[in-house]
Design an enzyme around this catalytic site. Structure first.
Site, PDB file in Angstrom:
ATOM      1  N   LYS A 176       3.409  -3.187 -36.662  1.00  0.00           N
ATOM      2  CA  LYS A 176       3.742  -4.594 -36.949  1.00  0.00           C
ATOM      3  C   LYS A 176       5.251  -4.765 -37.171  1.00  0.00           C
ATOM      4  O   LYS A 176       5.883  -5.668 -36.610  1.00  0.00           O
ATOM      5  CB  LYS A 176       2.994  -5.056 -38.209  1.00  0.00           C
ATOM      6  CG  LYS A 176       1.475  -5.046 -38.069  1.00  0.00           C
ATOM      7  CD  LYS A 176       0.813  -5.409 -39.401  1.00  0.00           C
ATOM      8  CE  LYS A 176      -0.667  -5.111 -39.459  1.00  0.00           C
ATOM      9  NZ  LYS A 176      -1.493  -5.672 -38.430  1.00  0.00           N
ATOM     10  N   GLU A 264      -6.502  -8.456 -37.347  1.00  0.00           N
ATOM     11  CA  GLU A 264      -7.244  -7.266 -36.912  1.00  0.00           C
ATOM     12  C   GLU A 264      -8.222  -6.951 -38.016  1.00  0.00           C
ATOM     13  O   GLU A 264      -7.838  -6.415 -39.051  1.00  0.00           O
ATOM     14  CB  GLU A 264      -6.273  -6.097 -36.714  1.00  0.00           C
ATOM     15  CG  GLU A 264      -5.255  -6.319 -35.632  1.00  0.00           C
ATOM     16  CD  GLU A 264      -5.900  -6.461 -34.275  1.00  0.00           C
ATOM     17  OE1 GLU A 264      -6.827  -5.707 -33.976  1.00  0.00           O
ATOM     18  OE2 GLU A 264      -5.491  -7.373 -33.530  1.00  0.00           O
ATOM     19  N   CYS A 298     -11.912   1.177 -38.080  1.00  0.00           N
ATOM     20  CA  CYS A 298     -12.434  -0.104 -37.601  1.00  0.00           C
ATOM     21  C   CYS A 298     -13.268   0.051 -36.331  1.00  0.00           C
ATOM     22  O   CYS A 298     -14.086  -0.802 -36.027  1.00  0.00           O
ATOM     23  CB  CYS A 298     -11.291  -1.094 -37.398  1.00  0.00           C
ATOM     24  SG  CYS A 298      -9.969  -0.422 -36.405  1.00  0.00           S
ATOM     25  N   GLU A 471      -4.075  -7.156 -30.179  1.00  0.00           N
ATOM     26  CA  GLU A 471      -3.033  -6.189 -30.480  1.00  0.00           C
ATOM     27  C   GLU A 471      -2.651  -5.498 -29.177  1.00  0.00           C
ATOM     28  O   GLU A 471      -3.467  -5.423 -28.251  1.00  0.00           O
ATOM     29  CB  GLU A 471      -3.618  -5.134 -31.420  1.00  0.00           C
ATOM     30  CG  GLU A 471      -2.854  -4.975 -32.682  1.00  0.00           C
ATOM     31  CD  GLU A 471      -3.322  -3.772 -33.491  1.00  0.00           C
ATOM     32  OE1 GLU A 471      -4.096  -2.949 -32.994  1.00  0.00           O
ATOM     33  OE2 GLU A 471      -2.880  -3.696 -34.636  1.00  0.00           O
TER      34      GLU A 471
HETATM   35  P1  NAD Z   1      -8.666  -5.897 -47.409  1.00  0.00           P
HETATM   36  O1  NAD Z   1      -8.873  -7.096 -46.553  1.00  0.00           O
HETATM   37  O2  NAD Z   1      -9.275  -5.865 -48.749  1.00  0.00           O
HETATM   38  O3  NAD Z   1      -7.112  -5.645 -47.645  1.00  0.00           O
HETATM   39  C1  NAD Z   1      -6.207  -5.479 -46.577  1.00  0.00           C
HETATM   40  C2  NAD Z   1      -4.833  -5.910 -47.009  1.00  0.00           C
HETATM   41  O4  NAD Z   1      -4.829  -7.324 -47.174  1.00  0.00           O
HETATM   42  C3  NAD Z   1      -4.380  -5.351 -48.350  1.00  0.00           C
HETATM   43  O5  NAD Z   1      -2.983  -5.151 -48.300  1.00  0.00           O
HETATM   44  C4  NAD Z   1      -4.734  -6.464 -49.323  1.00  0.00           C
HETATM   45  O6  NAD Z   1      -3.953  -6.449 -50.490  1.00  0.00           O
HETATM   46  C5  NAD Z   1      -4.431  -7.689 -48.485  1.00  0.00           C
HETATM   47  N1  NAD Z   1      -5.213  -8.875 -48.803  1.00  0.00           N
HETATM   48  C6  NAD Z   1      -6.504  -8.938 -49.217  1.00  0.00           C
HETATM   49  N2  NAD Z   1      -6.875 -10.232 -49.346  1.00  0.00           N
HETATM   50  C7  NAD Z   1      -5.802 -10.989 -48.983  1.00  0.00           C
HETATM   51  C8  NAD Z   1      -5.567 -12.388 -48.904  1.00  0.00           C
HETATM   52  N3  NAD Z   1      -6.493 -13.266 -49.245  1.00  0.00           N
HETATM   53  N4  NAD Z   1      -4.354 -12.806 -48.468  1.00  0.00           N
HETATM   54  C9  NAD Z   1      -3.392 -11.928 -48.119  1.00  0.00           C
HETATM   55  N5  NAD Z   1      -3.554 -10.594 -48.206  1.00  0.00           N
HETATM   56  C10 NAD Z   1      -4.745 -10.125 -48.621  1.00  0.00           C
HETATM   57  O7  NAD Z   1      -9.125  -4.662 -46.518  1.00  0.00           O
HETATM   58  P2  NAD Z   1      -9.168  -3.137 -46.941  1.00  0.00           P
HETATM   59  O8  NAD Z   1     -10.366  -2.940 -47.809  1.00  0.00           O
HETATM   60  O9  NAD Z   1      -7.829  -2.715 -47.414  1.00  0.00           O
HETATM   61  O10 NAD Z   1      -9.409  -2.447 -45.501  1.00  0.00           O
HETATM   62  C11 NAD Z   1     -10.659  -2.322 -44.930  1.00  0.00           C
HETATM   63  C12 NAD Z   1     -10.873  -3.355 -43.835  1.00  0.00           C
HETATM   64  O11 NAD Z   1      -9.826  -3.320 -42.874  1.00  0.00           O
HETATM   65  C13 NAD Z   1     -12.145  -3.072 -43.052  1.00  0.00           C
HETATM   66  O12 NAD Z   1     -12.875  -4.251 -42.855  1.00  0.00           O
HETATM   67  C14 NAD Z   1     -11.637  -2.558 -41.714  1.00  0.00           C
HETATM   68  O13 NAD Z   1     -12.515  -2.713 -40.654  1.00  0.00           O
HETATM   69  C15 NAD Z   1     -10.370  -3.309 -41.551  1.00  0.00           C
HETATM   70  N6  NAD Z   1      -9.465  -2.628 -40.603  1.00  0.00           N
HETATM   71  C16 NAD Z   1      -9.306  -3.152 -39.349  1.00  0.00           C
HETATM   72  C17 NAD Z   1      -8.482  -2.520 -38.418  1.00  0.00           C
HETATM   73  C18 NAD Z   1      -8.300  -3.097 -37.025  1.00  0.00           C
HETATM   74  O14 NAD Z   1      -7.392  -2.676 -36.311  1.00  0.00           O
HETATM   75  N7  NAD Z   1      -9.104  -4.037 -36.604  1.00  0.00           N
HETATM   76  C19 NAD Z   1      -7.817  -1.353 -38.765  1.00  0.00           C
HETATM   77  C20 NAD Z   1      -8.004  -0.841 -40.036  1.00  0.00           C
HETATM   78  C21 NAD Z   1      -8.827  -1.491 -40.954  1.00  0.00           C
END
Ligand code: NAD
Length: 491
Positions: A176, A264, A298, A471
């Site tokens: 990113k 994502e 993911c 992406e």
């Molecule tokens: P999460 O959504 O809880 O948190 C991800 C990030 O977003 C963290 O930095 C968190 O602090 C921030 N965040 C959370 N809520 C927010 C909001 N309302 N506004 C702004 N920022 C916010 O996810 P996680 O538990 O850290 O990661 C797991 C998830 O990520 C799984 O669902 C997984 O599938 C997904 N993931 C997707 C990919 C992809 O490329 N598609 C890659 C890796 C992980």
């Protein structure tokens, strides 16, 4: 490189990097707001430090810095080749930091060292790839107009925000950040509150490359800090990787003033095993897709759809292989599966398994796991109602459903509201292709499950609840750009 050939930094060396800082306008300062939880070593369950967030005042300073830099145009107006050169220098420096970044991630996320090492090569490759987009002249293209060429200009949208999760933080952040900077945007990164340390190494790479101060900044914290960044009207582009709930909140915030947004999100990826599939290879694929990043991937396997004629041998072979896995400390080169990332996530995964058990699923627990730390034995579920297995669990857990016909397999695979990855195993590649083309998902791999993309420059699309905005090498660059079309009009 085999796991035993990877040079593992000492614990002392790793711990030197476990000092959290905000990086605002070129200065490192400690974040001051307590979040009331801890960052852990998931392999032992020991807390490393309390989770901290950037204060509202410091967050405002970061936004002001980024906004001011965008308004001066000092980065946007630098010739693309010069931006590319800086990004390439950063890539060269970051390449040398891969062993440290990998070890920090293994220590703080529980992902095994061979995987963090492999994945974190993306850190420097992302900067090289973003520089490559600039070197190809992507910021200006031309089409014929009524009176000479019409220019299509890609221009930076303004302040960019990058938000990453805990499963592979530095690589996701690098992709990113590199693209935002390549596009000409000042960028603010917010790592996950559960695993913030590896992302801090990006500062070293970009400082060594001579990136002007303030163009890259880091703030810390959880959803609240992320939400403030995304809500702020000075932010003009957001790239978010995380779960569905966070993704929806980010999308809603970006809808308010039409920020450019890339989401994502999760996946619940199906693997279709056709009647003629090689049982050994398929079982290897099942194990690998289930345990990569300890199942917190993911594109991890979520739903295993097996033709009824080979259901029993595939299940038995997969269970045998899973039982034989070496589960343990992520930093031990012999370990094949590490723990889940944090205690909250472990509770969530266990609750999801229990819920399916209550609804009638049979639970097959496999490898034995240590009693300390946040380990979870890889678990297969049979006899569940397919309607009950459509949600992402995000752990080494998959539901297995038999099928009779191709139509039935396709219907089951497309039943999940997500659409990120998919897999088809068959001795007949034509047949597998035929099925793969009909899956409503971003990418389908035939007879393989590797973390590697099929082609690094192919897009990585997301369907349904898996996200919004593709992406990819050019696709992510475009998130941070707006286009202007300029030319002499017909007279
Ligand atoms: P999460 O959504 O809880 O948190 C991800 C990030 O977003 C963290 O930095 C968190 O602090 C921030 N965040 C959370 N809520 C927010 C909001 N309302 N506004 C702004 N920022 C916010 O996810 P996680 O538990 O850290 O990661 C797991 C998830 O990520 C799984 O669902 C997984 O599938 C997904 N993931 C997707 C990919 C992809 O490329 N598609 C890659 C890796 C992980």
């Amino acid at each position: 490189m085999t796991p035993s050939e990877i040079k593992v930094p000492s614990l002392e060396e790793i711990r030197k990097h476990l000092v959290l800082f905000d990086y605002i306008d070129g200065e490192r300062t400690p974040p001051t707001v307590e979040l009331g939880s801890f960052v852990y070593n998931p392999s032992t369950g020991e807390p490393i430090a309390s989770q901290k967030a950037t204060s509202p005042e410091q967050l405002e300073r970061a936004l002001q810095t980024a906004s001011r830099l965008h308004q001066t145009g000092m980065w946007a107006n630098i010739p693309p080749e010069v931006r590319a050169e800086i990004l390439e220098h950063a890539a060269n420096h970051l390449m040398t930091l891969v062993p440290v970044i990998a070890a920090i991630e293994s220590y703080t996320t529980g992902v095994i060292l061979s995987t963090t090492h492999f994945v974190n090569n993306i850190v420097w490759l992302a900067f090289k790839a973003a520089a490559g987009v600039l070197r190809q002249g992507y910021t200006v293209s031309k089409v014929p107009g009524p009176c000479g060429d019409v220019e299509i200009l890609r221009k930076p949208r303004g302040v960019a925000v990058a938000i990453v999760p805990w499963n592979s933080p530095a690589a996701l952040a690098a992709h990113k950040v590199a693209n935002a900077l390549a596009a000409g945007c000042p960028v603010i990164l917010k790592p996950s509150e559960w695993a913030p340390y590896s992302c801090l190494l990006l500062v070293e790479g970009l400082e060594a490359a001579g990136l002007p101060r303030g163009l890259f900044q880091i703030v810390n914290g959880g959803a609240e800090v992320g939400q403030r960044l995304v809500n702020d009207p000075r932010t003009r582009a957001v790239s978010f990787t995380g779960g569905l709930q966070g993704g929806r909140a980010v999308a809603a915030a970006c809808a308010h003033d039409f920020k450019s947004v890339q989401l994502e999100l999760g996946g619940n990826n199906a693997m279709i095993v056709l009647a003629d599939a090689d049982i050994e290879k398929t079982a290897d694929g099942i194990v690998s897709s289930l345990i990569t990043l300890n199942g917190q991937w993911c594109r991890a396997l979520g739903r295993l759809l097996i033709h009824e004629t080979i259901y029993e041998p595939v299940l038995e072979t997969a269970l045998q292989k899973l039982r034989a896995l070496r589960v343990g400390d992520a930093l031990d080169p012999e370990t094949q599966l590490g723990p889940l990332a944090n205690p909250v996530h472990k509770t969530r995964v266990e609750a999801a398994i229990r819920e399916l058990e209550v609804k009638g699923a049979r639970i097959h627990v496999t490898a034995s796991v240590p009693t300390y730390g946040f380990y979870l034995s890889p678990t297969l579920l049979t006899d569940a109602n397919p309607q009950d297995t459509v949600e992402e669990i995000f752990g080494p857990v998959a539901a297995i459903h038999p099928f009779r016909t191709d139509e039935e397999a396709i219907e089951l695979a497309n039943q999940s509201p997500y659409g990120l990855g998919g897999y088809v195993f068959s001795a007949d590649e034509e047949h597998a292709f035929h099925i793969a083309r009909r899956l409503r998902t971003g990418g389908v791999k035939i007879n393989g499950v590797s973390l590697l993309e099929l082609n690094v420059d192919a897009p990585r699309p997301a369907w349904g609840l898996s996200g919004f905005g593709e992406e990819g090498t050019f696709e992510t660059f475009d998130v941070f750009c707006g286009k202007s079309v300029v030319g002499v009009a017909a007279r």
